[in-house]
Design a protein around this motif. Sequence first.
Motif, PDB file in Angstrom:
ATOM      1  N   SER A  20       0.694  -1.129   0.027  1.00  8.93           N
ATOM      2  CA  SER A  20      -0.191   0.063   0.139  1.00  8.93           C
ATOM      3  C   SER A  20       0.908   1.077  -0.052  1.00  8.93           C
ATOM      4  N   LYS A  21       0.205   2.472  -0.200  1.00  5.85           N
ATOM      5  CA  LYS A  21       0.966   3.684  -0.100  1.00  5.85           C
ATOM      6  C   LYS A  21       1.443   3.995   1.244  1.00  5.85           C
ATOM      7  N   PRO A  22       2.802   4.197   1.297  1.00  4.78           N
ATOM      8  CA  PRO A  22       3.597   4.479   2.591  1.00  4.78           C
ATOM      9  C   PRO A  22       3.228   5.650   3.008  1.00  4.78           C
ATOM     10  N   PRO A  23       3.101   5.570   4.532  1.00  2.31           N
ATOM     11  CA  PRO A  23       2.624   6.957   5.200  1.00  2.31           C
ATOM     12  C   PRO A  23       3.691   8.093   4.996  1.00  2.31           C
ATOM     13  N   ALA A  24       3.485   9.146   5.266  1.00  2.52           N
ATOM     14  CA  ALA A  24       4.482  10.382   5.376  1.00  2.52           C
ATOM     15  C   ALA A  24       5.445   9.891   6.415  1.00  2.52           C
ATOM     16  N   LEU A  25       6.602  10.563   6.206  1.00  2.00           N
ATOM     17  CA  LEU A  25       7.696  10.078   7.168  1.00  2.00           C
ATOM     18  C   LEU A  25       7.419  10.475   8.542  1.00  2.00           C
ATOM     19  N   VAL A  26       6.844  11.568   8.535  1.00  2.00           N
ATOM     20  CA  VAL A  26       6.553  12.152  10.069  1.00  2.00           C
ATOM     21  C   VAL A  26       5.709  11.183  10.954  1.00  2.00           C
ATOM     22  N   ASP A  27       4.951  10.308   9.873  1.00  4.63           N
ATOM     23  CA  ASP A  27       3.950   9.534  10.924  1.00  4.63           C
ATOM     24  C   ASP A  27       4.611   7.888  10.922  1.00  4.63           C
ATOM     25  N   LEU A  28       5.743   7.603  10.667  1.00  3.51           N
ATOM     26  CA  LEU A  28       6.643   6.716  10.802  1.00  3.51           C
ATOM     27  C   LEU A  28       7.339   6.780  12.265  1.00  3.51           C
ATOM     28  N   ALA A  29       7.378   7.837  12.490  1.00  3.75           N
ATOM     29  CA  ALA A  29       8.343   7.992  13.965  1.00  3.75           C
ATOM     30  C   ALA A  29       7.277   7.901  15.090  1.00  3.75           C
ATOM     31  N   ASN A  30       7.663   7.233  16.134  1.00  3.76           N
ATOM     32  CA  ASN A  30       6.929   6.994  17.179  1.00  3.76           C
ATOM     33  C   ASN A  30       7.365   7.500  18.530  1.00  3.76           C
ATOM     34  N   PRO A  31       6.884   8.535  18.858  1.00  6.08           N
ATOM     35  CA  PRO A  31       7.340   9.226  20.221  1.00  6.08           C
ATOM     36  C   PRO A  31       7.023   8.275  21.432  1.00  6.08           C
ATOM     37  N   LEU A  32       6.206   7.338  21.310  1.00  8.49           N
ATOM     38  CA  LEU A  32       5.957   6.637  22.443  1.00  8.49           C
ATOM     39  C   LEU A  32       7.043   5.620  22.733  1.00  8.49           C
ATOM     40  N   GLN A  33       7.917   5.253  21.708  1.00  9.67           N
ATOM     41  CA  GLN A  33       8.855   4.605  21.820  1.00  9.67           C
ATOM     42  C   GLN A  33       9.893   4.540  22.941  1.00  9.67           C
ATOM     43  N   GLY A  34      10.233   3.512  23.790  1.00  9.16           N
ATOM     44  CA  GLY A  34      11.007   3.627  25.008  1.00  9.16           C
ATOM     45  C   GLY A  34      10.401   4.082  26.367  1.00  9.16           C
ATOM     46  N   THR A  35       8.969   4.553  26.271  1.00  4.37           N
ATOM     47  CA  THR A  35       8.246   4.973  27.346  1.00  4.37           C
ATOM     48  C   THR A  35       7.875   3.777  28.458  1.00  4.37           C
ATOM     49  N   ASP A  36       7.744   2.486  28.206  1.00  5.51           N
ATOM     50  CA  ASP A  36       7.592   1.800  29.276  1.00  5.51           C
ATOM     51  C   ASP A  36       8.698   1.291  29.948  1.00  5.51           C
ATOM     52  N   SER A  37       9.322   2.348  30.817  1.00  6.50           N
ATOM     53  CA  SER A  37      10.694   2.228  31.494  1.00  6.50           C
ATOM     54  C   SER A  37      10.176   2.648  32.995  1.00  6.50           C
ATOM     55  N   THR A  38      11.128   2.055  33.864  1.00  8.62           N
ATOM     56  CA  THR A  38      11.164   2.356  35.259  1.00  8.62           C
ATOM     57  C   THR A  38      12.280   2.630  35.700  1.00  8.62           C
ATOM     58  N   GLY A  39      12.772   3.064  36.953  1.00  7.85           N
ATOM     59  CA  GLY A  39      13.956   3.269  37.594  1.00  7.85           C
ATOM     60  C   GLY A  39      14.845   2.141  37.468  1.00  7.85           C
ATOM     61  N   GLY A  40      14.143   0.840  37.724  1.00  8.60           N
ATOM     62  CA  GLY A  40      14.677  -0.305  37.798  1.00  8.60           C
ATOM     63  C   GLY A  40      15.029  -0.964  36.517  1.00  8.60           C
ATOM     64  N   PHE A  41      14.419  -0.805  35.443  1.00 15.19           N
ATOM     65  CA  PHE A  41      14.543  -1.426  34.161  1.00 15.19           C
ATOM     66  C   PHE A  41      14.302  -0.357  32.984  1.00 15.19           C
ATOM     67  N   SER A  42      15.335   0.020  32.145  1.00 13.02           N
ATOM     68  CA  SER A  42      14.900   0.952  31.105  1.00 13.02           C
ATOM     69  C   SER A  42      14.888   0.423  29.791  1.00 13.02           C
ATOM     70  N   HIS A  43      13.683   0.697  29.280  1.00 14.12           N
ATOM     71  CA  HIS A  43      13.318   0.497  27.835  1.00 14.12           C
ATOM     72  C   HIS A  43      13.664   1.710  26.830  1.00 14.12           C
ATOM     73  N   GLY A  44      14.444   2.699  27.643  1.00 12.24           N
ATOM     74  CA  GLY A  44      14.711   4.040  26.880  1.00 12.24           C
ATOM     75  C   GLY A  44      14.530   5.124  27.749  1.00 12.24           C
ATOM     76  N   ASN A  45      13.718   5.069  28.849  1.00  8.29           N
ATOM     77  CA  ASN A  45      13.619   6.185  29.840  1.00  8.29           C
ATOM     78  C   ASN A  45      13.378   7.341  29.121  1.00  8.29           C
ATOM     79  N   THR A  46      12.318   7.118  28.211  1.00 14.12           N
ATOM     80  CA  THR A  46      11.862   8.555  27.300  1.00 14.12           C
ATOM     81  C   THR A  46      10.307   8.804  27.460  1.00 14.12           C
TER      82      THR A  46
END
Length: 761
Positions: A20-46
């Motif tokens: 299918s038609k790919p999305p705009a580049l801005v829509d590919l980036a995910n600001p929620l990446q890495g947000t499932d983090s805690t002080g004891g285990f970092s998946h990004g600390n974002t």
Amino acid sequence: MKYVLLSMLLLPGSLAFAQSKPPALVDLANPLQGTDSTGGFSHGNTFPAIALPFPMNVWAPYTQPAKDRFYYQYRQNKIRGIRQTHQPSPWIGDYANFSLMPVFGKLAVNEEDRASDFRHETEIATPAYYSVHLDTPKATAEVTPTVRAASFRFTFEQSGEGYIVVDPFDGGPEIKISPDQRTVTGICRNNHGGVPDNFANHFVIVFDQPFTAYGTWDDFSTKAGETEISGGHCGGYLKFDVKAGEPITCKVASSFISLDQAKLNLKREIGDADFDTVKQKADATWNETFAKIKVEGGTEEEQRTFYSAFYRSVIFPHRFYELDSDETTIYQSPFDGKLHKGYLYTDTGLWDTFRASHPLYNLLFPEISTEIMQSMVAVYDQSGWLPAWSSPGHRDCMIGNHSFSLFADAWVKGIRTFDVKTAMDAMVHDANTQSPENNKSLGRDGAAFYQKSGYVPYPEYREATAKTLEFAYDDFCAAVLAKGLGRTDDMNEFAKDALNYKNVFDPEVGFVRGRKSDGTWRENFDPTEWGGPFTEGNPWQWTWSVFHDIPGLIDLLGGKDAFTKKLDGVFYTPPDVNVGTYGGMIHEMTEMVAANMGQYAHGNQPVQHMIYLYDYAGQPWKAQARAREIMTRLYQSTPDGFCGDEDTGQMSAWFVFNAMGFYPMCPGTTQYMIGSPLFDRITLSLPGDKKFVIDAKANGPQRPYIGSATLNGGSFNRTFLDHSEITKGGNVTFEMTSAPNYKWGTAEDSRPGSALEDLKK
């Protein structure tokens, strides 16, 4: 196993993406990446940073109490507001914050009372836009950014009494409501250090419709009809007679200089533009930025991971300068508290970002790097020290003098429009001056002993062996700039000190090791022991922290065969941990164990260049295999998409470079080591309308190896590219295979040499 399963689950969507038609580049980036983090285990600390590239201000929802440094945690189900934020890391903390939050029906100002349930299914996050349905007031909150301002839109689903609560948090804020102008102005002063006594963030909020009522509040009461309040923790609220489905919008800007400057920032960056126009401009800015690297091929998830990483790479450092009415760049210095002309950048840890982030800026955004170099000189002029960790002023965090690396890398890559003489004088000063007691990140901790004996002793100085290794590399970088300036004496002295890494290598154990002031080694050596003479790591990781003289390190380890066997050992040694002086498991240890790649701890910085040492030792196929493995196992675009702290863009910049198939292993040189390109084709759009294309023929998940290569149509058998070969434009083509080619890039003249020895020629 988690990372493999995620990739498998995402595969069906990837196939649909290709059809299918790919999305705009801005829509590919995910600001929620890495947000499932805690002080004891970092998946990004974002956190979901809604901002333009290299912004002054960032906007983000927050789910935790305002003082919680992990203020957006993906698993939480309540939002307390959308805040202006400048936090570079939860370990550093935030500053200059205020938030807006809609409330319906009954006024609630306390963040616990006003918090709303939300669901991720109704949350939309791109770099240029954030929207969330707030289930409690039955309203949608939206924000879209400019560099120093933002536009908000709040849409209630019911008619009735709606409120917008303005919370400038604690620290002694000020609020003033001007009903006749539909405006709220204020000052927030909250911070976690690194600011002068006169620090203030001035903000202005202008609404599109009048208030039907208004008031102020503090932690104890609300004060209807009052227009001003200050001190402690206080704020304001605005009441509207809302109609279902009709939005309330407002424009927000701030300034570290004055309220008048905040108003000027608002006028310049938004003016009369409506919400949708601001969003369109923000989308366009991100699409233009992302178009600097166009990737083709791969899966949808790989492309999403790439542009998520690209996004994270360029939201730090933060601009701290503004433009006055004459378009002159000015800033209120966090170092001396005075107003200055020029450029200032903050909120970055150079211990992390010298490795890949700043080399990425030098390649793609030299105009930004020029401003950053000028900024660092200005910091020295105003404070007497070069920056190491700024947020917004000097913070006592991490080790090394890596501003040296930034200057050297910019210089060798043609970025020279800064006061190079002052930069060199600053290097000489910082390299020979003991750190102040209140900030061991400035200057050099153990400077006098290091100059006399060629190493930093342990236990007299914390993390002494790591400091020795980092100082030696920084001395190489200082020698690079000294040579460029023709300061031969300085070059020779720094080049001599660049060999000091050898003074902490113990041939009997085959690792770098803590060394006492009397020259003897620290007892009870254990290569799995963290801490003590090392920073967030152990000898398995720190032994490779020599960037500038790999042939010398190969000799120390007994030659190429012994060297590569030792490199292999990093991956094949069980991920056992001796917690050492930390006294317990810290999150970096836990993340190394979870990654299950032996003693290779990609979740932290000291080891991130290590795989490219295979290129120096005649076994480049191992670098190719490991690069591809790390990219595909340890990175995803998901909330658990990192394997450790993202750290102001460094972990993301590592991915961006590696996905392109090369990596700046030794900043301060013009060489990029070759790995394994992730995509079938990558096109770099470079300054001067130049394009450089990386073609990976017959590429695929099981084909990480380079069988042969050409550069601009001619045979190419080197394991490195030069910066000039990329920036003048051209094409490199790799024929990818499923089995190693033990001949490609293995000849002596195919490998890079010692950057230090090359410097002396």
